[in-house]
Design a protein around this motif. Structure first.
Motif, mmCIF file in Angstrom:
data_model
loop_
_atom_site.group_PDB
_atom_site.id
_atom_site.type_symbol
_atom_site.label_atom_id
_atom_site.label_comp_id
_atom_site.label_asym_id
_atom_site.label_seq_id
_atom_site.Cartn_x
_atom_site.Cartn_y
_atom_site.Cartn_z
ATOM 1 N N VAL A 129 0.834 -1.194 0.000
ATOM 2 C CA VAL A 129 0.000 0.000 0.000
ATOM 3 C C VAL A 129 0.874 1.251 0.000
ATOM 4 C CG1 VAL A 129 -1.814 1.233 1.233
ATOM 5 C CG2 VAL A 129 -1.755 -1.262 1.289
ATOM 6 N N ARG A 130 0.422 2.284 -0.715
ATOM 7 C CA ARG A 130 1.171 3.536 -0.773
ATOM 8 C C ARG A 130 0.230 4.719 -0.561
ATOM 9 N NH1 ARG A 130 6.211 2.153 -2.774
ATOM 10 N NH2 ARG A 130 6.811 4.297 -3.274
ATOM 11 N N THR A 131 0.717 5.703 0.168
ATOM 12 C CA THR A 131 -0.041 6.937 0.353
ATOM 13 C C THR A 131 0.385 7.941 -0.707
ATOM 14 O OG1 THR A 131 1.607 7.778 1.916
ATOM 15 C CG2 THR A 131 -0.277 6.587 2.833
ATOM 16 N N GLY A 132 -0.550 8.786 -1.112
ATOM 17 C CA GLY A 132 -0.248 9.784 -2.125
ATOM 18 C C GLY A 132 -0.070 9.215 -3.510
ATOM 19 N N ALA A 133 -0.473 7.976 -3.742
ATOM 20 C CA ALA A 133 -0.334 7.368 -5.061
ATOM 21 C C ALA A 133 -1.323 7.989 -6.044
ATOM 22 C CB ALA A 133 -0.563 5.863 -4.971
ATOM 23 N N ARG A 134 -0.919 8.080 -7.297
ATOM 24 C CA ARG A 134 -1.774 8.688 -8.318
ATOM 25 C C ARG A 134 -2.869 7.704 -8.729
ATOM 26 N NH1 ARG A 134 1.877 9.840 -11.644
ATOM 27 N NH2 ARG A 134 1.511 8.493 -13.446
ATOM 28 N N PRO A 135 -4.142 8.099 -8.618
ATOM 29 C CA PRO A 135 -5.232 7.175 -8.966
ATOM 30 C C PRO A 135 -5.172 6.745 -10.424
ATOM 31 C CG PRO A 135 -6.074 9.055 -7.740
ATOM 32 C CD PRO A 135 -4.652 9.379 -8.103
ATOM 33 N N ASP A 136 -5.491 5.476 -10.652
ATOM 34 C CA ASP A 136 -5.620 4.988 -12.010
ATOM 35 C C ASP A 136 -6.919 5.526 -12.605
ATOM 36 O OD1 ASP A 136 -4.598 2.757 -13.998
ATOM 37 O OD2 ASP A 136 -6.774 2.577 -13.898
ATOM 38 N N GLY A 137 -6.933 5.720 -13.894
ATOM 39 C CA GLY A 137 -8.138 6.223 -14.537
ATOM 40 C C GLY A 137 -9.243 5.189 -14.559
ATOM 41 N N GLY A 138 -10.449 5.623 -14.862
ATOM 42 C CA GLY A 138 -11.582 4.723 -14.982
ATOM 43 C C GLY A 138 -12.454 4.693 -13.751
ATOM 44 N N ARG A 139 -13.572 3.967 -13.874
ATOM 45 C CA ARG A 139 -14.518 3.803 -12.782
ATOM 46 C C ARG A 139 -14.491 2.349 -12.325
ATOM 47 N NH1 ARG A 139 -17.896 8.159 -12.310
ATOM 48 N NH2 ARG A 139 -19.602 7.005 -11.364
ATOM 49 N N HIS A 140 -14.611 2.162 -11.025
ATOM 50 C CA HIS A 140 -14.383 0.851 -10.444
ATOM 51 C C HIS A 140 -15.508 0.477 -9.487
ATOM 52 C CE1 HIS A 140 -10.161 1.011 -11.844
ATOM 53 N NE2 HIS A 140 -10.248 2.304 -11.550
ATOM 54 N N PRO A 141 -15.783 -0.826 -9.354
ATOM 55 C CA PRO A 141 -16.730 -1.256 -8.318
ATOM 56 C C PRO A 141 -16.161 -0.926 -6.932
ATOM 57 C CG PRO A 141 -16.218 -3.048 -9.846
ATOM 58 C CD PRO A 141 -15.228 -1.964 -10.105
ATOM 59 N N LEU A 142 -17.059 -0.801 -5.977
ATOM 60 C CA LEU A 142 -16.684 -0.518 -4.586
ATOM 61 C C LEU A 142 -17.039 -1.712 -3.714
ATOM 62 C CD1 LEU A 142 -15.947 1.411 -2.167
ATOM 63 C CD2 LEU A 142 -18.357 2.117 -2.192
ATOM 64 N N VAL A 143 -16.106 -2.121 -2.845
ATOM 65 C CA VAL A 143 -16.378 -3.123 -1.827
ATOM 66 C C VAL A 143 -16.098 -2.508 -0.457
ATOM 67 C CG1 VAL A 143 -15.704 -5.342 -0.830
ATOM 68 C CG2 VAL A 143 -15.893 -5.102 -3.310
ATOM 69 N N VAL A 144 -17.076 -2.579 0.434
ATOM 70 C CA VAL A 144 -16.913 -2.130 1.811
ATOM 71 C C VAL A 144 -16.503 -3.329 2.664
ATOM 72 C CG1 VAL A 144 -18.062 -1.082 3.813
ATOM 73 C CG2 VAL A 144 -18.661 -0.347 1.489
ATOM 74 N N LEU A 145 -15.534 -3.135 3.555
ATOM 75 C CA LEU A 145 -15.110 -4.179 4.480
ATOM 76 C C LEU A 145 -15.401 -3.737 5.909
ATOM 77 C CD1 LEU A 145 -11.620 -5.278 3.056
ATOM 78 C CD2 LEU A 145 -13.869 -6.301 2.630
ATOM 79 N N VAL A 170 -11.836 -0.069 -2.341
ATOM 80 C CA VAL A 170 -12.200 -0.760 -1.107
ATOM 81 C C VAL A 170 -12.260 0.248 0.030
ATOM 82 C CG1 VAL A 170 -11.538 -2.528 0.567
ATOM 83 C CG2 VAL A 170 -11.151 -2.920 -1.879
ATOM 84 N N ALA A 171 -13.372 0.253 0.754
ATOM 85 C CA ALA A 171 -13.532 1.116 1.923
ATOM 86 C C ALA A 171 -13.589 0.231 3.158
ATOM 87 C CB ALA A 171 -14.803 1.951 1.800
ATOM 88 N N SER A 172 -12.531 0.266 3.957
ATOM 89 C CA SER A 172 -12.457 -0.545 5.168
ATOM 90 C C SER A 172 -12.802 0.350 6.357
ATOM 91 C CB SER A 172 -11.049 -1.129 5.308
ATOM 92 O OG SER A 172 -11.000 -2.104 6.309
ATOM 93 N N VAL A 173 -13.821 -0.040 7.128
ATOM 94 C CA VAL A 173 -14.451 0.862 8.093
ATOM 95 C C VAL A 173 -14.207 0.415 9.527
ATOM 96 C CG1 VAL A 173 -16.632 1.940 8.793
ATOM 97 C CG2 VAL A 173 -16.268 1.326 6.387
ATOM 98 N N ASP A 174 -13.789 1.362 10.374
ATOM 99 C CA ASP A 174 -13.762 1.152 11.818
ATOM 100 C C ASP A 174 -14.894 1.953 12.442
ATOM 101 O OD1 ASP A 174 -12.063 -0.581 13.261
ATOM 102 O OD2 ASP A 174 -10.306 0.562 12.620
ATOM 103 N N HIS A 175 -15.619 1.312 13.335
ATOM 104 C CA HIS A 175 -16.769 1.911 14.007
ATOM 105 C C HIS A 175 -16.327 2.291 15.425
ATOM 106 C CE1 HIS A 175 -19.083 -0.130 10.744
ATOM 107 N NE2 HIS A 175 -18.128 -1.027 10.906
ATOM 108 N N MET A 242 -20.260 -5.692 -0.254
ATOM 109 C CA MET A 242 -19.762 -5.566 1.112
ATOM 110 C C MET A 242 -19.397 -6.938 1.645
ATOM 111 S SD MET A 242 -21.500 -3.766 4.450
ATOM 112 C CE MET A 242 -20.712 -3.892 6.074
ATOM 113 N N ALA A 243 -18.276 -6.994 2.360
ATOM 114 C CA ALA A 243 -17.850 -8.216 3.033
ATOM 115 C C ALA A 243 -17.435 -7.857 4.451
ATOM 116 C CB ALA A 243 -16.676 -8.869 2.296
#
Length: 413
Positions: A129-145, A170-175, A242-243
């Motif tokens: 994983v890298r911070t500040g990485a340049r996003p790849d073009g296009g639209r992508h499915p979203l998975v919530v973890l 991917v959106a990984s969520v802490d509650h 979502m998983a």
């Protein structure tokens, strides 16, 4: 009492013994000695490399829903979540990202009575994983973890990395107050108040319905009119899945029951806690992925899986994994093999196989139902994955390669 309730009770007792003031932000302990830091640096864990072609960027969002009070600590104000958003990125851009902070890991290890493990060894886990990485073009499915009860979001990093490398956001969520060792801006490193408070089936049902509200709020912020950039441009909001692990898997079902935007879901070894209504999930596909033991085989101790099965439709799957344990579907097997002392119990299934199976079947499920790509892996037992059993309580009850030979589709849409 369910496995979740027993685990939560044991963890709460451990935390009460370790800390005199449960439910508050925890101060950072003294820094380790230079010798300890050097040892930890040489013993850092490393997650298996992701399998897809994309680079992996990550940014972290602190979001607060001011329309709801926090259910565990009302005086803290609005309901807060931390979200790691992983996104397909241009390889070679950005800077290496930490697995977690040492302060977060120290609190998690203390709660699990693993003080002998150098927190730097786990916090410094090597990832892609890298911070500040340049996003790849296009639209992508979203998975919530969504992670398990008491467990932080970063323990699902291996799965998040791999899905992102395959082209998912991917959106990984802490509650807030539902995990040990999560830093929230302005609140410090939080402990798991919910682990000490939730005792009854109604309490745990409230946990999963609360997580459903949290995830709907996150989806609003990632895909709605006021979406955080650049994700509004990257996410295809017609393709959301979502998983979750343990109670996070129940949260995936509860979110689907409440929010039609989530088109497919995966429960990794979690009791459902009443998350699936009698009418089901509107025919949307759902996969149960669990241990092949007395808990999650058909007729197992966790009766919620048998109760959920007839309510599901739309390409449902019930898969169980030989030699797995409850934490097989997280990063835990990696740490157990690489940095935890041998006295820490570990599953018979190796870390490499644990990660490979979790990644392969989760990605295949979302590829089929969010991208509409053929996925023979989901059609029946595979010689490449002999640990994985396909269960079908209304058909062949054994659910093994003998009664369900490879190539014989089960419950295909």
């Amino acid at each position: 009492m369910t496995r979740l309730m027993r685990t939560a009770a044991a963890a709460a007792l451990a935390l009460c013994a370790a800390f005199a003031a449960p439910g508050t932000a925890l101060a950072s302990p003294p820094a380790p000695s230079p010798a300890a830091s050097a040892t930890a640096a040489s013993e850092r864990a490393q997650l298996p490399r992701p399998t897809g072609p994309y680079g992996i960027g990550r940014t972290t969002l602190h979001l607060t829903d001011d329309s709801r009070k926090d259910p565990w600590v009302p005086q803290a104000g609005g309901r807060a979540v931390m979200v790691d958003v992983f996104y397909p990125a241009v390889r070679g851009t950005g800077s290496p990202a930490p697995y977690a902070t040492t302060g977060e890991i120290r609190v998690l290890l203390a709660a699990r009575k693993l003080e002998g493990v150098p927190p730097e060894a786990m916090a410094g886990t090597r990832t892609d994983v890298r911070t500040g990485a340049r996003p790849d073009g296009g639209r992508h499915p979203l998975v919530v973890l969504s992670p398990g009860f008491g467990v932080p979001r970063y323990t699902l990093t291996s799965l998040a990395e791999d899905l992102t490398s395959r082209g998912y956001v991917v959106a990984s969520v802490d509650h807030a107050y539902e995990a040990y060792g999560v830093a929230f801006p302005g609140r410090g490193v939080l402990t798991c108040v919910a682990c000490e408070t939730a005792k009854t089936p109604e309490d745990f049902h409230n946990v999963v319905t609360g997580r459903a509200k949290d995830v709907s709020f996150v989806l609003d912020r990632l895909t709605g009119p006021r979406a955080a950039r650049p994700f509004a441009r990257m996410i295809d909001k017609r393709r959301i899945g979502m998983a979750g692990h343990s109670i996070g898997g129940a949260g995936a079902a509860a979110t689907m029951a409440a929010d039609g935007r989530v088109r497919a879901g995966v429960n990794m070894d979690g009791a459902f806690q009443g998350a699936i209504p009698a009418e089901g999930l509107g025919g949307r596909p759902f996969m149960m992925l669990g241990t092949n033991d007395e808990w999650h085989r058909p007729g197992g101790k966790d009766t919620s899986w048998d109760e959920a099965w007839p309510r599901l439709g739309g390409g449902k799957r019930w898969l169980t994994v030989d030699r797995a344990d409850h934490f097989t579907f997280t990063d835990s097997p990696v740490f157990a093999e690489q940095i935890f002392p041998p006295t820490v119990p570990r599953p018979a299934l190796s870390a490499a196989r644990s990660v490979a199976v979790t990644r392969a079947y989760t990605a295949a499920f979302f590829d089929r139902h969010l991208r509409h790509l053929p996925q023979p892996l989901l059609d029946g037992p595979s010689p490449a994955n002999p640990e994985v059993h396909f269960n079908n309580p209304t058909g062949n009850p054994a659910g093994n390669p003998t009664s369900n030979p490879a190539g014989n589709p089960l419950n295909t849409p």
